[in-house]
Design a protein around this motif. Structure first.
Motif, PDB file in Angstrom:
ATOM      1  N   ARG A  42      -4.039   5.678   0.788  1.00 50.86           N
ATOM      2  CA  ARG A  42      -5.267   5.279   1.467  1.00 50.86           C
ATOM      3  C   ARG A  42      -6.468   5.894   0.762  1.00 50.86           C
ATOM      4  NH1 ARG A  42      -5.600   6.632   7.698  1.00 50.86           N
ATOM      5  NH2 ARG A  42      -3.561   5.631   7.606  1.00 50.86           N
ATOM      6  N   ARG A  43      -7.547   5.100   0.622  1.00 45.63           N
ATOM      7  CA  ARG A  43      -8.780   5.601   0.008  1.00 45.63           C
ATOM      8  C   ARG A  43      -9.704   6.042   1.125  1.00 45.63           C
ATOM      9  NH1 ARG A  43     -10.564   5.658  -5.675  1.00 45.63           N
ATOM     10  NH2 ARG A  43      -9.704   3.576  -5.959  1.00 45.63           N
ATOM     11  N   GLU A  83     -12.901   7.509   0.729  1.00 50.61           N
ATOM     12  CA  GLU A  83     -14.318   7.237   0.457  1.00 50.61           C
ATOM     13  C   GLU A  83     -14.454   5.834  -0.125  1.00 50.61           C
ATOM     14  OE1 GLU A  83     -17.609   7.713   1.220  1.00 50.61           O
ATOM     15  OE2 GLU A  83     -16.861   9.789   1.237  1.00 50.61           O
ATOM     16  N   GLU A  84     -14.884   4.888   0.723  1.00 48.11           N
ATOM     17  CA  GLU A  84     -14.936   3.493   0.264  1.00 48.11           C
ATOM     18  C   GLU A  84     -16.273   3.124  -0.380  1.00 48.11           C
ATOM     19  OE1 GLU A  84     -12.701   1.277  -0.081  1.00 48.11           O
ATOM     20  OE2 GLU A  84     -11.012   2.154   0.990  1.00 48.11           O
ATOM     21  N   ASP A  85     -17.248   4.014  -0.277  1.00 47.29           N
ATOM     22  CA  ASP A  85     -18.605   3.650  -0.701  1.00 47.29           C
ATOM     23  C   ASP A  85     -18.853   3.690  -2.205  1.00 47.29           C
ATOM     24  OD1 ASP A  85     -19.114   3.361   1.945  1.00 47.29           O
ATOM     25  OD2 ASP A  85     -20.098   5.308   2.200  1.00 47.29           O
ATOM     26  N   THR A  88     -17.724   0.094  -7.631  1.00 47.53           N
ATOM     27  CA  THR A  88     -16.445  -0.376  -8.155  1.00 47.53           C
ATOM     28  C   THR A  88     -16.518  -0.724  -9.646  1.00 47.53           C
ATOM     29  OG1 THR A  88     -16.947  -2.611  -7.451  1.00 47.53           O
ATOM     30  CG2 THR A  88     -15.635  -1.276  -5.942  1.00 47.53           C
ATOM     31  N   SER A  92       0.834  -1.208   0.000  1.00 50.73           N
ATOM     32  CA  SER A  92       0.000   0.000   0.000  1.00 50.73           C
ATOM     33  C   SER A  92       0.868   1.257   0.000  1.00 50.73           C
ATOM     34  CB  SER A  92      -0.893  -0.024   1.237  1.00 50.73           C
ATOM     35  OG  SER A  92      -1.396   1.270   1.471  1.00 50.73           O
ATOM     36  N   LYS A 118     -12.472   2.492  -8.358  1.00 50.17           N
ATOM     37  CA  LYS A 118     -13.746   3.137  -8.045  1.00 50.17           C
ATOM     38  C   LYS A 118     -14.214   3.872  -9.292  1.00 50.17           C
ATOM     39  CE  LYS A 118     -13.881   2.128  -3.607  1.00 50.17           C
ATOM     40  NZ  LYS A 118     -14.878   1.157  -3.115  1.00 50.17           N
TER      41      LYS A 118
END
Lengths: 101, 470
Positions: A7-8, A10-12, A15, A4, A28
């Motif tokens: 970092r992301r 907003e995971e919502d 995809t 890694s 995304k």
């Protein structure tokens, strides 16, 4: 998978999947190819035309042309200016583009 | 021949471009805006229509100021052509552009170049390694994809460094360190500009507030750093630098560079407009008349492409340029409004001399070591450029012919200013005398196949459909 490097937040977001060098990558919706590869830990997008050194994203706004890749069979495409779509086939670009005659 | 004609073509949908387009459309002109990105906002308000509430909080209040601006633009009659590249402008304001891989032609009566800024080149050893980006790139990753780089050192100088650092802190991924490369004594040198800067004191307080937040978060700050370099084989491994005679090494997988921004001159150079060297901003600026028009008739500039003054000023200038163009095209315009806009712009720009003195690029950035790559595309070093000058090459175009610097796909966008300054320093002249690369069409590489299938004659359309069939 590469380690890694980002970092992301907003995971919502929905995809989209594509492949890089045959490996399936989950992006995304709305990501550029360059952003999606960054999120997946891929730094090395091509080898330079003179020395063959590795190059990665630099400006992310279409000005520097460092992120040139082979996208869906077309070489020299700017990964930062190409939005990911389902099933996109992305390859690392090796050196300069040859002219097919 | 009658290709589609518009009163005004605006190139670039950032703050200056959309402000100009909205104002011109509201004044009754037919307006088209072309931008390479899928959505309006430019880089500063990139994706402002689509960011989540969580990201809005991280990106902050200044970013959100772009939202109503984009909304007014969307509500106007101006037409946005997204994902569209302008690659040539004729002296008669014929526009050649490409969209979805097909080239087209359009005729404009006036053109506004609102193409904003590019990051100043920051050639240091190792800056071509994967993992090194501009600070602007970090912001674009955040705005478009909510991605924050981890294990990242910010190197260089300028207000953007502090803003990015605060955004990263708010995202929960603070930068590993800040390495600021300003020489000692800058605050003192900038002091005489303080009284004028106080006219727009909100910028000063905002800046000080950002720096305070970075300090409170405990991010290590290395000030007055010199001998900046990036180590690694195939990827970034560490940054090295000196402060006060002491050597430092910080391991990191990411480095973001920033040395301020400079006008993107590709359009104004393409149309052969006059430019002048600005010694305070340390860059070339297009020469503009009182109506923001360049020496190329009908081509105007607004925003950071005219001079680096930031987004708020860009909106004011965009509005002003639209009023000048409306007047030139026979609309009645409130001249009092133009005067008020000019006064507001003067106030906005009053902070600039102080910022320009404070954040002027360090000498080691302007005069990189001989072994440092300057032109990234063609891997041309500073030393090779100097040797070519010593051999008699008088300027950037001759150096380009001999070394290919500026001949790669970026067409000199990344290295142009650095190359001009290295040549000027070697010859002991000002960059005004040295000049810049000659910019030619196409403005960006386009596939040969696309050019081959391009037939401007096919672009003719029946007169009754033309916006302005004359």
């Amino acid at each position: 998978m590469a380690p890694s490097i980002s970092r992301r937040i907003e995971e919502d977001a929905p995809t989209v999947t594509f492949t890089f060098e045959g490996q399936t990558i989950e992006a995304k919706k709305g990501d550029s190819v360059a952003a999606a590869l960054t999120a997946a830990g891929v730094l090395d997008l091509r080898s330079s035309v003179v020395s063959g050194e590795s190059r990665g994203i630099f400006c992310m706004m279409g000005a520097c042309f460092e992120c040139l890749m082979n996208i869906d069979g077309q070489p020299n495409r700017q990964a930062c200016m190409t939005e990911v779509s389902e099933g996109l086939v992305v390859l690392r670009q090796q050196g300069s583009r040859e002219v097919d005659l | 021949m009658s290709v589609k004609t518009v009163d005004l073509l605006v190139i670039g949908a950032g703050p200056a471009g959309i402000a100009a387009a909205t104002e011109a459309a509201n004044a009754g002109l037919s307006v088209t805006v072309m931008d390479e990105q899928p959505r309006p906002g430019g880089q500063i308000y990139r994706s402002v229509e689509t960011t989540s509430a969580k990201m809005d909080k991280i990106l902050g209040k200044d970013f959100l100021e772009g939202r109503p601006l984009v909304e007014s633009f969307r509500a106007s009659s101006a037409e946005l052509m997204p994902e569209t590249l302008v690659w040539n402008i004729g002296s008669d304001l014929t526009i050649d552009y490409s969209t979805a891989g097909v080239a087209h032609r359009m005729q404009a009566r006036k053109v506004v170049a609102a193409t904003g800024a590019l990051e100043r080149p920051m050639p240091i050893p190792g800056w071509t390694l994967p993992g090194v980006t501009t600070a602007g790139a970090l912001q674009i990753l955040m705005k478009t994809s909510s991605i924050v780089k981890e294990d990242c050192v910010l190197m260089g100088a300028g207000p953007l460094i502090w803003l990015v650092a605060v955004q990263m802190i708010d995202a929960g991924v603070p930068p590993k360190a800040i390495v600021e490369n300003l020489p000692k004594g800058r605050t003192f040198a900038a002091l005489p500009h303080l009284p004028k800067a106080l006219r727009a004191s909100e910028y000063l307080f905002k800046g000080l507030g950002l720096i305070r937040r970075v300090k409170q978060a405990g991010v290590p700050i290395h000030s007055n750093a010199s001998a900046l370099a990036i180590e690694g084989e195939g990827a970034v491994k560490a940054v090295t630098f000196k402060t006060g005679g002491k050597s430092h090494r910080i391991e990191a997988t990411s480095v973001a560079l920033h040395q301020g921004v400079v006008p993107n001159q590709q359009i104004t150079r393409l149309v052969r407009a006059d430019h002048r060297w600005d010694d305070s901003q340390k860059c070339f600026l297009p020469v503009l008349d009182n109506t923001c028009q360049t020496s190329a008739p009908g081509v105007y500039v607004a925003g950071d492409g005219a001079s680096i003054n930031g987004a708020k000023c860009a909106v004011l200038q965009g509005t002003e340029v639209a009023l000048h163009i409306a007047a030139a095209l026979g609309k009645s315009v409130d001249t009092g409004r133009i005067q008020r806009l000019k006064a507001a712009i003067a106030r906005e720009t009053s902070v600039r001399p102080m910022l320009e003195t404070l954040y002027a690029p360090a000498q080691e950035i302007l005069e990189p070591a001989d072994g440092t790559i300057v032109c990234r595309c063609e891997e041309v070093t500073a030393g090779a450029i100097r040797s070519t000058v010593d051999l008699g090459a008088p300027g950037p175009n001759q150096v380009k012919s001999m070394l290919r610097s500026g001949m790669g796909p970026c067409q000199g966008r990344t290295c142009g200013l650095a190359v001009a300054q290295i040549i000027a320093a070697r010859k002991g002249e000002t960059p005004d005398v040295t000049g810049y690369y000659r910019i030619r069409p196409p403005l960006k590489p386009i596939p040969l196949q696309e050019l081959a299938s391009y037939d401007p004659a096919q672009e003719e359309e029946p007169a009754e459909d033309g916006v302005a069939a004359e």
